[in-house]
Design a protein around this motif. Structure first.
Motif, PDB file in Angstrom:
ATOM      1  N   LYS A   1      40.699  -3.102   5.472  1.00 29.13           N
ATOM      2  CA  LYS A   1      41.230  -3.981   6.517  1.00 29.13           C
ATOM      3  C   LYS A   1      41.678  -5.314   5.919  1.00 29.13           C
ATOM      4  CE  LYS A   1      41.751  -5.298  10.924  1.00 29.13           C
ATOM      5  NZ  LYS A   1      41.705  -6.735  10.846  1.00 29.13           N
ATOM      6  N   ALA A   2      40.870  -5.834   5.018  1.00 29.33           N
ATOM      7  CA  ALA A   2      41.204  -7.124   4.422  1.00 29.33           C
ATOM      8  C   ALA A   2      42.499  -7.024   3.620  1.00 29.33           C
ATOM      9  CB  ALA A   2      40.055  -7.605   3.536  1.00 29.33           C
TER      10      ALA A   2
ATOM     11  N   TYR B   1      44.801  -4.934   4.131  1.00 31.95           N
ATOM     12  CA  TYR B   1      45.839  -4.759   5.142  1.00 31.95           C
ATOM     13  C   TYR B   1      46.230  -6.116   5.729  1.00 31.95           C
ATOM     14  CZ  TYR B   1      47.953  -3.305   9.570  1.00 31.95           C
ATOM     15  OH  TYR B   1      48.799  -3.143  10.634  1.00 31.95           O
ATOM     16  N   ASP B   2      45.236  -6.910   6.060  1.00 28.27           N
ATOM     17  CA  ASP B   2      45.492  -8.239   6.626  1.00 28.27           C
ATOM     18  C   ASP B   2      46.310  -9.101   5.676  1.00 28.27           C
ATOM     19  OD1 ASP B   2      43.976  -7.444   8.752  1.00 28.27           O
ATOM     20  OD2 ASP B   2      42.212  -8.655   8.239  1.00 28.27           O
TER      21      ASP B   2
ATOM     22  N   SER C   1      49.870  -7.651   5.433  1.00 29.88           N
ATOM     23  CA  SER C   1      50.615  -7.852   6.686  1.00 29.88           C
ATOM     24  C   SER C   1      51.075  -9.291   6.801  1.00 29.88           C
ATOM     25  CB  SER C   1      49.734  -7.533   7.898  1.00 29.88           C
ATOM     26  OG  SER C   1      49.301  -6.212   7.826  1.00 29.88           O
ATOM     27  N   HIS C   2      50.190 -10.182   6.403  1.00 24.34           N
ATOM     28  CA  HIS C   2      50.546 -11.601   6.466  1.00 24.34           C
ATOM     29  C   HIS C   2      51.777 -11.879   5.605  1.00 24.34           C
ATOM     30  CE1 HIS C   2      50.217 -15.958   6.230  1.00 24.34           C
ATOM     31  NE2 HIS C   2      50.144 -15.858   4.914  1.00 24.34           N
TER      32      HIS C   2
ATOM     33  N   ALA D   1      49.674  -1.218   5.140  1.00 25.07           N
ATOM     34  CA  ALA D   1      50.510  -2.253   5.747  1.00 25.07           C
ATOM     35  C   ALA D   1      51.977  -2.004   5.425  1.00 25.07           C
ATOM     36  CB  ALA D   1      50.077  -3.632   5.258  1.00 25.07           C
TER      37      ALA D   1
ATOM     38  N   ILE E   1      41.514 -14.227   1.260  1.00 22.95           N
ATOM     39  CA  ILE E   1      40.580 -13.626   2.199  1.00 22.95           C
ATOM     40  C   ILE E   1      39.215 -14.272   1.989  1.00 22.95           C
ATOM     41  CG2 ILE E   1      39.378 -11.514   2.872  1.00 22.95           C
ATOM     42  CD1 ILE E   1      42.257 -11.281   3.599  1.00 22.95           C
TER      43      ILE E   1
ATOM     44  N   ASP F   1      31.953  -9.707   8.242  1.00 19.68           N
ATOM     45  CA  ASP F   1      33.311 -10.123   8.589  1.00 19.68           C
ATOM     46  C   ASP F   1      34.031 -10.790   7.428  1.00 19.68           C
ATOM     47  OD1 ASP F   1      33.165  -9.198  11.106  1.00 19.68           O
ATOM     48  OD2 ASP F   1      32.592 -11.123  12.006  1.00 19.68           O
TER      49      ASP F   1
ATOM     50  N   GLN G   1      37.840 -13.161   6.769  1.00 14.85           N
ATOM     51  CA  GLN G   1      38.959 -13.784   7.475  1.00 14.85           C
ATOM     52  C   GLN G   1      40.068 -14.124   6.512  1.00 14.85           C
ATOM     53  OE1 GLN G   1      35.280 -15.527   8.777  1.00 14.85           O
ATOM     54  NE2 GLN G   1      36.692 -17.252   8.609  1.00 14.85           N
ATOM     55  N   LEU G   2      41.269 -14.087   7.035  1.00 17.02           N
ATOM     56  CA  LEU G   2      42.397 -14.539   6.237  1.00 17.02           C
ATOM     57  C   LEU G   2      42.454 -16.053   6.375  1.00 17.02           C
ATOM     58  CD1 LEU G   2      45.040 -13.645   4.688  1.00 17.02           C
ATOM     59  CD2 LEU G   2      46.188 -13.972   6.874  1.00 17.02           C
TER      60      LEU G   2
END
Lengths: 349, 349
Positions: free
Chosen positions: B171-172, B174-175, B178-179, B210, B297, B330, B332-333
């Motif tokens: 997911k990270a 991917y984040d 995607s960004h 992504a 991240i 968790d 975060q970006l």
DNA sequence: TTGAAAGCGCTAACAA
DNA sequence: TTGTTAGCGCTTTCAA
């Protein structure tokens, strides 16, 4: 958990129709045991999944095979490189290592020392918390003749016999400050941590010596003592902004504070090095990445750890060790752009 | 060294005209002992300088009170913060901690595991070396029911029952990717470490996902796998310079490589983010200091350590623990300038 | 070259 | 509420 009965030397002895003492000897390759027997014992032990019981052995031999390290914090890039060096050496020599952090507090340090003592470490490596004023809490170690090696943050106390591994902080502070003076700085600010701590006290002494030698009077206003971390810059620069005659150079006693000062100065439109030149201490990776590159004192963390560990292990092997040695490692001034007022900026190093 | 005879419970017993068992009980505040007696015992023990013999106790109780940690390296700012968290929790709960480094090699890791086993640790925390392909070398732990908690660098293997503490790397990844796509990048390069290692493999998978979702075909030329460190940039940028159609974005799977890439790009006059946007991974301190600030991240090292340690200690306290839990923390970006192709640059965060 | 036996210091089952 | 006793697994002295 962990119910299954362990295999002991008695089990091996029974299986082989030998006595436990023979097995014990065979396992350690005792010369009095016939080669063939030894061979059989070792094979059998492996086959049965024998694992030696360290507690029984330690109890019997009154040795722990363990060394302890206490340091202010593990999550510091400098300190963790020191531990990396220690761990490597200690492991190489077949000792175990137990580690704990004092979190820069003497009180926690005392607790850690007791724990280490109770764990019967055979030797202790320690870098003191910044508010540690004496070595009394190490008395139990000295009293029992367990060697203690201090590194980096040390305390010299003629009363106690222990070895230290350090750099010449005074000389390094002197070098850093002299360099700023050579670059034309005349009002140099010192940013340091608690002066109870030898490293800051001595870096400060070196700073003052350099000023004195160049006939620069030292202005109390230019001494800024605080906890040195990534926020130091905020407070230090706040103070600078309020000054009638601000500094033209800063010597910060570690890199993270130096970096934070540079960031903060830049945010206030103060140019580094043109308006204020900056020198740090430690040469952590950060100092090569920030712009301008940070001039700093290089200081071998990993090596310091290795030397401290080797020294301790060496002491452990001697019958009449010299306990009051002080080992001084070299440091170097690494010049980058943050202090170069004079020459054109070179390529980052 | 260390000759003096130790004070034992027998000495205390004799001095007080009690039996050793009473002393043993008194020392541990056993409820069956009269308060007054307990008091006397404790006072006497202190007066005589009694120190409990852990080996005898451990031998008797068959417990070591010690936990082990094995990780790739201590001198990494991320990993040392994890250990800092572990040490804190473990210490709080009264366990000792022994630490060793695998130096990113399975072979060293195997040796470390044996040592830990022989030291009779009651539980093991481990972050795998990047070339570790399976968990077979942990068999001795599983076999004896000694709990193992994997953190960060883990291996999922249905065959073995152990707990993991991780983040959602896919997911990270991917984040992050995607960004970059949102910022208008279309040719995004992936810079990662050994794909045998879950963290890189999954970040890569996220990256590809992504791309796929946005209909961007993935170009093998844009995958750069190497050891990720402060020199990665040199090689990666060298490759970029040779490309016919260079990337307009880079997702680097850790911050130190991302930072080194940015430095190298700047030295070649390539603008970040205008020519190439960059996203890193870890949110180490460095990422706030470099210019432009590194989008990355965020990933809680200290917390990961604390959670891993707490989980292990919790398992140790249970009779029928759940051993196959996976705890996902968790991430975060954190957006900074290095990736902001679109909007005007904000103030560094 | 091997074995018997004692004991390292502590805890715990059982007895008093 | 306290004491007696056995034994955790190993090493080592002394004897064979």
């Amino acid at each position: 958990m962990n119910q299954k009965k362990e295999v002991t030397i008695y089990d091996i002895a029974k299986a082989l129709n030998l006595s436990a003492s023979t097995v014990s000897r065979g396992l350690r390759n005792h010369p009095a045991i016939r080669k063939e027997t030894t061979r059989k014992i070792i094979d059998k032990a492996r086959a049965m999944g024998y694992q030696q019981n360290t507690f029984a052995r330690n109890l019997r031999k009154n040795r722990s095979n363990t060394l302890g390290v206490i340091l202010p914090r593990l999550d510091s890039s400098f300190q963790s490189s020191v531990v990396a060096g220690i761990e490597k050496k200690v492991n190489q020599k077949g000792y175990n290592l137990i580690i704990s952090q004092s979190h820069e507090s003497v009180e926690k340090e005392k607790v850690n020392i007791s724990t280490m003592y109770n764990s019967r470490v055979e030797g202790l490596l320690i870098s003191l918390a910044c508010d540690t004023r004496d070595l009394n809490h190490l008395d139990m170690f000295f009293g029992k003749g367990i060697p203690v090696v201090l590194f980096d943050r040390v305390k010299v106390d003629s009363h106690y016999k222990c070895t230290s591994v350090v750099i010449d902080n005074k000389k390094a502070g002197y070098d850093a400050t002299s360099h700023l003076i050579e670059q034309g700085c005349r009002r140099i600010m010192f940013i340091g941590g608690n002066l109870v701590c030898n490293v800051y006290k001595e870096r400060f002494a070196g700073y003052r010596k350099a000023l004195a030698e160049h006939g620069i009077s030292d202005d109390k206003q230019l001494t800024f003592i605080d906890i040195l971390n990534e926020e130091t810059g905020t407070f230090a620069v706040e103070k600078i902004l309020k000054m009638d005659s601000p500094p033209d150079g800063i010597f910060a006693a570690n890199d993270s504070s130096a970096v934070s000062v540079i960031c903060e100065l830049k945010q206030h439109g103060i140019r580094v090095p043109e308006d204020i030149a900056v020198v740090g201490f430690n040469n952590v990776h950060l100092s090569r990445v920030i712009e301008p590159g940070l001039t700093t004192i290089h200081y071998p963390g990993r090596e310091m750890g290795e030397v401290a560990a080797s020294t301790l292990i060496e002491i452990l092997g001697q019958d009449y060790p010299v306990l009051t040695k002080t080992i001084v490692l070299d440091h170097q001034l690494v010049v980058r752009e943050s202090s170069m007022k004079k020459k054109p900026l070179p390529v980052a190093g």
